[in-house]
Design an enzyme around this catalytic site. Structure first.
Site, PDB file in Angstrom:
ATOM      1  N   LYS A   1      12.470 -52.346 -25.623  1.00  0.00           N
ATOM      2  CA  LYS A   1      11.012 -52.484 -25.571  1.00  0.00           C
ATOM      3  C   LYS A   1      10.510 -51.881 -24.266  1.00  0.00           C
ATOM      4  O   LYS A   1      10.812 -52.381 -23.184  1.00  0.00           O
ATOM      5  CB  LYS A   1      10.619 -53.951 -25.680  1.00  0.00           C
ATOM      6  CG  LYS A   1       9.112 -54.189 -25.704  1.00  0.00           C
ATOM      7  CD  LYS A   1       8.810 -55.677 -25.889  1.00  0.00           C
ATOM      8  CE  LYS A   1       7.325 -55.960 -25.915  1.00  0.00           C
ATOM      9  NZ  LYS A   1       7.028 -57.397 -26.086  1.00  0.00           N
TER      10      LYS A   1
ATOM     11  N   LYS B   1      10.685 -50.334 -29.665  1.00  0.00           N
ATOM     12  CA  LYS B   1       9.230 -50.469 -29.566  1.00  0.00           C
ATOM     13  C   LYS B   1       8.746 -49.786 -28.290  1.00  0.00           C
ATOM     14  O   LYS B   1       9.281 -50.081 -27.222  1.00  0.00           O
ATOM     15  CB  LYS B   1       8.862 -51.958 -29.548  1.00  0.00           C
ATOM     16  CG  LYS B   1       7.369 -52.229 -29.434  1.00  0.00           C
ATOM     17  CD  LYS B   1       7.093 -53.728 -29.350  1.00  0.00           C
ATOM     18  CE  LYS B   1       5.589 -53.990 -29.243  1.00  0.00           C
ATOM     19  NZ  LYS B   1       5.290 -55.431 -29.063  1.00  0.00           N
TER      20      LYS B   1
END
Length: 325
Positions: free
Chosen positions: A196, A249
């Site tokens: 992330k 992400k």
């Protein structure tokens, strides 16, 4: 021309049916995870200003939204929560009667076959907007793990099929795996936000979830967008600690990382097609600058081609309708 030697690749592109025969990558409705925002209150269906077509739903309106997704063939949803009250330690995240816990229980009661994923983080519930315990404007790692475990166990108790921790604290998968196992939820898998990045693409989500940090940023725990090898270290740790899925992400600017994860690991790879990616296309489409259907399908195909097995996307319902056509 007789002396030229070359390949005629166009032979396989002459008609739509011929192109379909040799098409390598396909989108299926089963590929999509649909994000849903649950909010306290009654009779609330409130559009997110920066995300046209995305709404916050009170529990009495939530089932209608879920029913539409199920009717379209979507097999899984992830639930985010917006509480009425926030505090320094995000206690509503792990409250037995918190908004996400109530939403999970309701959805599983009404749609038992639907896969319900719980976003497991504190940022939506803390008054400071960070993903952990804060002391003198420093996000503390180990005390945060204790609260994340409590949150995961409470979500599993409410009926969540998958726990999806998104906080990026060191050791979060190990802590949550042990906590779930000790609480009798050894069967509940973990979909780790393993990779992330501290991305500028998250802005509209913070609008939707009311989770903007009140000071600083999240760069001390989310990854530097410039780093590739760090993604391997993060994912390797999560796999060793018990992750069942690996999520990357954002997706659009990190297709190389998705391919890296697919090449390295033998777990399902999840791409999060994040809010900023959604909002850019929606805005351009509303201005008539792009064909929304064509560009969304091309973008999601790119994520599948890069190696994503699943795509978490706000476009899930739209794409499900297009695929039905």
């Amino acid at each position: 021309m007789d002396a030229l030697q070359f390949h005629r690749h166009r032979r396989l592109r002459q008609t739509e049916n011929l192109r379909a025969m040799v098409r390598e990558t396909h989108l299926h409705v089963e590929d999509f995870i649909y994000p849903v925002f649950a909010i306290e209150g009654e009779n609330v269906k409130q559009e997110v200003p920066s995300m046209p077509g995305v709404y916050q739903f009170s529990l009495d309106r939530l089932n209608d939204e879920i029913a539409e997704a199920v009717e379209l063939g979507i097999k899984s949803v992830i639930i985010f929560g917006i509480p009425n009250e926030k505090d320094e330690v995000g206690s509503q995240a792990y409250c037995e009667h918190g908004i996400v816990q109530k939403a999970i229980h309701q959805v599983k009661q009404s749609f038992p076959d639907l896969v319900v994923i719980a976003d497991t983080c504190l940022c939506e519930y803390t008054s400071h907007g960070h993903c952990g315990v804060v002391e003198q404007e420093e996000v503390l790692n180990d005390p945060s793990l204790e609260l994340l475990v409590k949150t995961a166990v409470s979500q599993a108790s409410a009926g969540a099929d998958i726990i999806a921790p998104s906080n990026m604290m060191d050791g979060f998968v190990a802590a949550i795996r042990r906590g779930l196992d000790e609480a009798g939820f050894a069967h509940v898998p973990i979909m780790s936000y393993a990779v992330k990045y501290a991305s500028a693409f998250y802005g509209p989500f913070r609008d939707a979830a009311n989770s903007t940090p009140q000071f600083g940023d999240r760069k001390t725990y989310q990854m530097d967008p410039a780093n590739r090898l760090e993604a391997f270290r993060e994912a390797e740790s999560d796999v060793a600690e018990g992750a069942d899925f690996i999520m990357v992400k954002p997706a659009l600017a990190y297709l190389d990382i998705i391919r890296d994860m697919k090449n390295r690991f033998h777990l399902p790879i999840v791409a999060y097609n994040v809010s900023g990616e959604y909002a850019m296309i929606k805005a351009a489409a509303q201005n008539g600058w792009v064909n929304e259907k064509q560009i969304v399908l091309e973008m999601l195909l790119g994520m599948k081609r890069a190696g994503a097995d699943l795509i978490l996307t706000y476009f899930a319902k739209d794409v499900a309708r297009w695929l039905k056509e």
